[in-house]
Design an enzyme around this catalytic site. Structure first.
Site, PDB file in Angstrom:
ATOM      1  N   HIS A  18       0.866  -1.176   0.000  1.00 24.26           N
ATOM      2  CA  HIS A  18       0.000   0.000   0.000  1.00 24.26           C
ATOM      3  C   HIS A  18       0.904   1.227   0.000  1.00 24.26           C
ATOM      4  CE1 HIS A  18      -2.936   2.958   1.375  1.00 24.26           C
ATOM      5  NE2 HIS A  18      -3.896   2.065   1.248  1.00 24.26           N
ATOM      6  N   HIS A  62      -2.012   2.953  11.755  1.00 24.54           N
ATOM      7  CA  HIS A  62      -0.981   3.969  11.604  1.00 24.54           C
ATOM      8  C   HIS A  62      -0.927   4.898  12.814  1.00 24.54           C
ATOM      9  CE1 HIS A  62       1.717   6.500   9.407  1.00 24.54           C
ATOM     10  NE2 HIS A  62       0.869   7.475   9.166  1.00 24.54           N
ATOM     11  N   GLU A  98      -3.821  14.744  10.979  1.00 23.96           N
ATOM     12  CA  GLU A  98      -4.622  14.385   9.816  1.00 23.96           C
ATOM     13  C   GLU A  98      -6.086  14.747  10.053  1.00 23.96           C
ATOM     14  OE1 GLU A  98      -4.078  10.307   8.761  1.00 23.96           O
ATOM     15  OE2 GLU A  98      -1.890  10.395   8.912  1.00 23.96           O
ATOM     16  N   TYR A 154     -16.280   6.548   2.471  1.00 19.97           N
ATOM     17  CA  TYR A 154     -14.854   6.280   2.542  1.00 19.97           C
ATOM     18  C   TYR A 154     -14.621   4.809   2.866  1.00 19.97           C
ATOM     19  CZ  TYR A 154      -9.979   6.766   4.054  1.00 19.97           C
ATOM     20  OH  TYR A 154      -8.627   6.639   4.200  1.00 19.97           O
ATOM     21  N   HIS A 179      -7.263  12.960  13.458  1.00 16.40           N
ATOM     22  CA  HIS A 179      -6.343  12.054  14.120  1.00 16.40           C
ATOM     23  C   HIS A 179      -5.068  12.843  14.387  1.00 16.40           C
ATOM     24  CE1 HIS A 179      -8.835   8.973  11.744  1.00 16.40           C
ATOM     25  NE2 HIS A 179      -9.293   9.031  12.989  1.00 16.40           N
ATOM     26  N   HIS A 194      -4.780   5.204  14.429  1.00 13.66           N
ATOM     27  CA  HIS A 194      -6.028   5.168  13.662  1.00 13.66           C
ATOM     28  C   HIS A 194      -5.881   4.154  12.536  1.00 13.66           C
ATOM     29  CE1 HIS A 194      -3.375   8.282  12.000  1.00 13.66           C
ATOM     30  NE2 HIS A 194      -3.867   7.976  10.806  1.00 13.66           N
TER      31      HIS A 194
END
Length: 437
Positions: A286, A329, A335, A344, A359, A365
């Protein structure tokens, strides 16, 4: 006119030849206009970063009554009004006032959600929501503190600037740079997001090994053409100035949108997010969300932004033997996410258009439990991701504080947000053995 940061020249066709030829400041301008320079950088900046435009106007902007303080409403730069909160935060769609109950224009509908830094020292960021239902009448706004990146979410907005008019619809963005005067017309109950940066202007991110093309292409940015009105306002035209985090107003008896012609590279502009040329992983793993950066406002530290504007547009997912949604993460950046339309992929429930999440620095998160379980067992085949969806992120190196309005007054904070991870369970198997090939 198309292009990012170009040297533009435009004159209203009603006044041909209104741009002076061969110089910026003639003794007498064509049509008896006044010459006025708007500088977006220090005079001595390197040519590659020097920003200024020359405006040729019926009356100069200096002709106004003195500024006096006015109510700031929910607009603030006070980052210490409530105690810090490191929790994952999510907001339900922010309420839009009904026009039948109260007339609210763009300025009175500004609400600061979070931010950090200081407009006086020219280093910082603020994130606002705008929720309004009424057009601005004989009134304009000027932000002396920084640039506004405006993201409409519900209904289009017609922005009149000193450089011309822009219609900006949901799934488009616009940038009104520091000091530019503008007015906003709306067409019903209207909502959107604003990223404000102090001390830097937005620019296209460097592409590095991507090469010369990709992401947001310069040709897809649009700048308005010159348009003027020669209008006297006997009852008074109001200029609202945001200065050092406070609002001030003054009166004048003419429209500020009296620029007949202009030239330069310091302009408002807009961009359609559908034109973003997506780069994505085509083998495994990713890629980091930085590959979705549309615009960046750089800090003095190389590679570290005051703020990035990042989108998560429709695209193909094709990565093999990979958990495809965003990974779990913790980040040294803040963010703030918003949703223009759709759902989403990592939070299909709870994260709604017109809402938001924050976040904070080093707050963990990632995907909710449904997303994790579904995508851990999914058959990996090429598939469209985020079809009909446009989520975005304001990412910043600043540790942002949430305002009292954001935590309390708006009454939209989802206090059950943490529960979307509560059902995550252990899949640990100490007897696991690799499969034989």
């Amino acid at each position: 006119m198309s292009g990012f940061g170009n040297e533009f020249a435009s004159e209203d066709p009603r006044c041909p030849g209104s741009l002076p030829e061969g110089q910026n400041n003639p003794q007498v301008c064509p049509y008896g206009l006044y010459a006025e320079q708007l500088s977006g950088s220090a005079f001595t900046c390197p040519r590659s970063t020097n920003k200024r435009s020359w405006l040729y106007r019926i009356l100069p902007s200096v002709r106004h009554k003195p500024f006096t303080p006015m109510s700031c409403g929910d607009l603030t730069e006070n980052w210490n009004e409530v105690e810090p909160d490191p929790n994952q935060l999510r907001w339900k769609p922010f309420n839009i006032p009904k026009s039948s109950e109260k007339k609210v224009d763009f300025i009175s509908g500004l609400h600061t959600v979070c931010g950090a830094g200081d407009s006086k020292s020219r280093n910082g960021i603020a994130i606002h929501m705008y929720t309004c239902n009424t057009s601005m009448t004989d009134k304009c706004f000027q932000n002396a503190d920084g640039d506004f990146l405006i993201v409409p979410q519900q209904r289009e907005i017609l922005i009149t600037t000193e450089f011309g008019k822009m219609m900006v619809e949901p799934n488009e963005i616009c940038v009104i740079q520091q000091g530019m005067r503008f007015s906003v017309d709306v067409f019903g109950e209207t909502r959107g997001y604003i990223l404000e940066v102090f001390g830097a202007h937005f620019e296209l991110p460097d592409l590095g090994p991507i090469g010369a093309n990709g992401l947001a292409n310069p040709r897809d940015f649009q700048t308005p053409v010159a348009w003027y009105e020669d209008r006297t306002v006997a009852t008074g035209y109001t200029i609202v100035n945001k200065y050092q985090g406070k609002l001030f107003s003054c009166q004048q008896d003419f429209s500020p949108f009296n620029v007949v012609a202009w030239h330069g590279n310091y302009t408002p502009y807009k961009y359609n997010l559908e034109n973003f040329m997506v780069i994505n992983c085509v083998a495994f793993d990713h890629a980091d969300p930085s590959i979705f950066t549309v615009l960046t406002a750089k800090s003095t530290r190389p590679g570290v932004a005051i703020a990035d504007f990042v989108i998560f547009p429709p695209r193909w997912g094709v990565a093999d033997h990979t958990f495809r949604p965003p990974y779990y993460h913790r980040n040294c950046m803040s963010e703030f996410m918003g949703l223009i339309k759709g759902s989403y992929e990592a939070k299909e429930e709870g994260f709604q258009p017109g809402g938001a999440s924050l976040h904070s620095i080093m707050t963990p998160h990632g995907p909710d439990v449904d997303c994790f379980e579904k995508n851990s067992t999914a058959v990996l085949k090429p598939e469209r991701v985020a079809e009909g969806t446009m989520a975005f992120m304001f990412e910043s190196s600043f540790s942002m504080a949430v305002t009292k309005w954001g935590l309390d007054t708006c009454h939209r904070l989802d206090k059950n947000y943490y529960k979307c991870w509560e059902a995550l369970k252990s899949h640990f198997n100490p007897n696991w053995k690799p499969s034989s090939k």
